[in-house]
Write a protein that holds these residues in place. Sequence first.
Motif, PDB file in Angstrom:
ATOM      1  N   ALA A 156       0.816  -1.215   0.000  1.00 45.21           N
ATOM      2  CA  ALA A 156       0.000   0.000   0.000  1.00 45.21           C
ATOM      3  C   ALA A 156       0.848   1.263   0.000  1.00 45.21           C
ATOM      4  CB  ALA A 156      -0.921  -0.010   1.217  1.00 45.21           C
ATOM      5  N   LEU A 157       2.042   1.219   0.617  1.00 42.83           N
ATOM      6  CA  LEU A 157       2.861   2.419   0.740  1.00 42.83           C
ATOM      7  C   LEU A 157       3.677   2.718  -0.515  1.00 42.83           C
ATOM      8  CD1 LEU A 157       4.149   2.100   4.418  1.00 42.83           C
ATOM      9  CD2 LEU A 157       2.229   3.443   3.552  1.00 42.83           C
ATOM     10  N   ASP A 158       3.587   1.874  -1.538  1.00 42.92           N
ATOM     11  CA  ASP A 158       4.366   2.121  -2.753  1.00 42.92           C
ATOM     12  C   ASP A 158       3.959   3.416  -3.440  1.00 42.92           C
ATOM     13  OD1 ASP A 158       6.015  -0.017  -2.510  1.00 42.92           O
ATOM     14  OD2 ASP A 158       4.875  -1.330  -3.828  1.00 42.92           O
ATOM     15  N   GLY A 159       2.695   3.832  -3.263  1.00 43.83           N
ATOM     16  CA  GLY A 159       2.277   5.104  -3.842  1.00 43.83           C
ATOM     17  C   GLY A 159       3.049   6.264  -3.247  1.00 43.83           C
ATOM     18  N   ILE A 189       5.954   8.752  -5.138  1.00 45.36           N
ATOM     19  CA  ILE A 189       5.910  10.218  -5.100  1.00 45.36           C
ATOM     20  C   ILE A 189       7.211  10.780  -4.545  1.00 45.36           C
ATOM     21  CG2 ILE A 189       4.805  12.196  -3.976  1.00 45.36           C
ATOM     22  CD1 ILE A 189       2.170  10.625  -4.122  1.00 45.36           C
ATOM     23  N   LEU A 190       7.713  10.185  -3.457  1.00 47.40           N
ATOM     24  CA  LEU A 190       8.962  10.667  -2.855  1.00 47.40           C
ATOM     25  C   LEU A 190      10.145  10.517  -3.796  1.00 47.40           C
ATOM     26  CD1 LEU A 190       8.587   9.335   0.804  1.00 47.40           C
ATOM     27  CD2 LEU A 190       8.476  11.713   0.041  1.00 47.40           C
ATOM     28  N   GLY A 191      10.067   9.562  -4.719  1.00 49.96           N
ATOM     29  CA  GLY A 191      11.145   9.363  -5.676  1.00 49.96           C
ATOM     30  C   GLY A 191      11.076  10.266  -6.886  1.00 49.96           C
ATOM     31  N   VAL A 244      -0.793   5.561  -6.165  1.00 47.72           N
ATOM     32  CA  VAL A 244      -0.354   6.955  -6.202  1.00 47.72           C
ATOM     33  C   VAL A 244      -1.552   7.890  -6.048  1.00 47.72           C
ATOM     34  CG1 VAL A 244       0.670   8.745  -7.657  1.00 47.72           C
ATOM     35  CG2 VAL A 244       1.740   6.490  -7.520  1.00 47.72           C
ATOM     36  N   MET A 245      -2.662   7.584  -6.752  1.00 45.39           N
ATOM     37  CA  MET A 245      -3.864   8.412  -6.598  1.00 45.39           C
ATOM     38  C   MET A 245      -4.373   8.358  -5.161  1.00 45.39           C
ATOM     39  SD  MET A 245      -4.529   9.922  -9.421  1.00 45.39           S
ATOM     40  CE  MET A 245      -4.355   9.821 -11.207  1.00 45.39           C
ATOM     41  N   GLY A 246      -4.315   7.185  -4.532  1.00 49.50           N
ATOM     42  CA  GLY A 246      -4.726   7.071  -3.140  1.00 49.50           C
ATOM     43  C   GLY A 246      -3.858   7.919  -2.222  1.00 49.50           C
ATOM     44  N   ALA A 247      -2.552   7.903  -2.466  1.00 48.63           N
ATOM     45  CA  ALA A 247      -1.639   8.715  -1.660  1.00 48.63           C
ATOM     46  C   ALA A 247      -1.913  10.198  -1.854  1.00 48.63           C
ATOM     47  CB  ALA A 247      -0.186   8.394  -2.030  1.00 48.63           C
ATOM     48  N   VAL A 248      -2.161  10.593  -3.101  1.00 47.49           N
ATOM     49  CA  VAL A 248      -2.476  12.001  -3.394  1.00 47.49           C
ATOM     50  C   VAL A 248      -3.748  12.421  -2.665  1.00 47.49           C
ATOM     51  CG1 VAL A 248      -3.208  13.594  -5.207  1.00 47.49           C
ATOM     52  CG2 VAL A 248      -1.278  12.059  -5.610  1.00 47.49           C
ATOM     53  N   MET A 249      -4.771  11.586  -2.738  1.00 49.38           N
ATOM     54  CA  MET A 249      -6.025  11.902  -2.046  1.00 49.38           C
ATOM     55  C   MET A 249      -5.826  12.022  -0.546  1.00 49.38           C
ATOM     56  SD  MET A 249      -9.212   9.854  -3.742  1.00 49.38           S
ATOM     57  CE  MET A 249     -10.240  10.445  -2.393  1.00 49.38           C
TER      58      MET A 249
END
Length: 440
Positions: A237-240, A244-246, A375-380
Amino acid sequence: MKPVEPSTAEPGTAEASALGAAGPGGSAPDTPAQDVPLIRNRDFQALWISRFLASVGKESAEVAYPLLMLAITGEAAYAGALGATQLMVTGAVSIAGGTLADRMDRRKLLIACDATRALMLLLFGALVLADRTNVPAVFVLAVVSAVCLGLSEPPALAAIKQVVPASQLTRATAQNQIRPLGATVAGAPIGSSLFGVARALPFVATALTFVCSALTLLFIRRPMQAAPTGNDERRKALDGFRFILGRPVLVIWIVWIMGSNMAFNHTGAFLALIATAKERGASEPEIGMMLSIAGAGGLVGAALATWVLNRLRPATIFLAAAWLGPVAAVLLMTVPGVLPLGVLLACVFLRGPIVNALFFAYVAVLVPDRLQGRVMGAVMFLSYVAQPLGILAVGSIFDLGGAPWVFAFMALVSSLAALPTLTRLIRRLPHPDALASAPS
């Protein structure tokens, strides 16, 4: 200002490499949709209509919730707590929504969320008809709806990459910005009007809206995600967040989005404007007109998004949007009158759909499909978590020092968030359409 041309970022340039457009996992092979005019793209338009209907239902219900809460308790504090709870739940669940969007069929996930909301709303409408509603029941319904929103938004955003060709990602994300703003304009009056007719009516009508939204998804012919690879990485789950951090360009965008959401959330900004207008002796009609002008800014921005993105360089758009916030906040402290306050805030809200369309176009281009959902989940999550923080800060500052200090807070936070946009990476941003055409 110089219009953007596709040749501004040639394949293999240092800018494209720095943004992550080239190399393993590039995005070009993930977008095999036929290159037809966007208006004739049946799959994208069906996806857009489905999500628009769902957004109208969401906005209609979210007006009915506090109205019902006020009718039950007579206290506004419950309605405020309900809204804050929904924001926090949606942000937290969006991480799981992004993970599921990369692990299961996105169409089935969207249909399941719409069907769940429809069923819950129908059952709740029956409770309202039977006059058996209470505060816990309203909270349960609102929380379930927030969970479904958090689960459905990441797959809906991630699916755009699959149903439009790479050359149309920017236009598609621009059209997508009309959806939430148009839904707010349509959904809020629907919810309040139906509630005035009968308390159960907005919940039943919203349930039917979600049924129509789910059925519309059946008209999408293309798969809404790339073929699975069987890679275990899909389960993290944390790959998003790691992706982004990369990517420094995405980090800068996210920092700015979080700062902007803290500084200029609708609740805090409207509170400060209303208080300032009352201090200046404005009448209720004048205050209403001021808020209408401010709220219209987002719709104007959505209508102009495609035109602006086709004519201005991405760096120009991002820099102008980033620094408009601090300038507007300072002017809000000093400009005389009442209606000019609405015009200034409208300018702030106008930039949102344009910058969001550009941002989601970069996400669609830079992020491979196997990571789109996460990634969209992390952005949200990051954008949602900033809003209640901003609302709490604005409320506290307002109680301590009044509206001028709220505007000062907005200026400070938006200035700090805008500072990273001065970097060379942002000043030389290539157009997302040019990145999409670059070979991986």
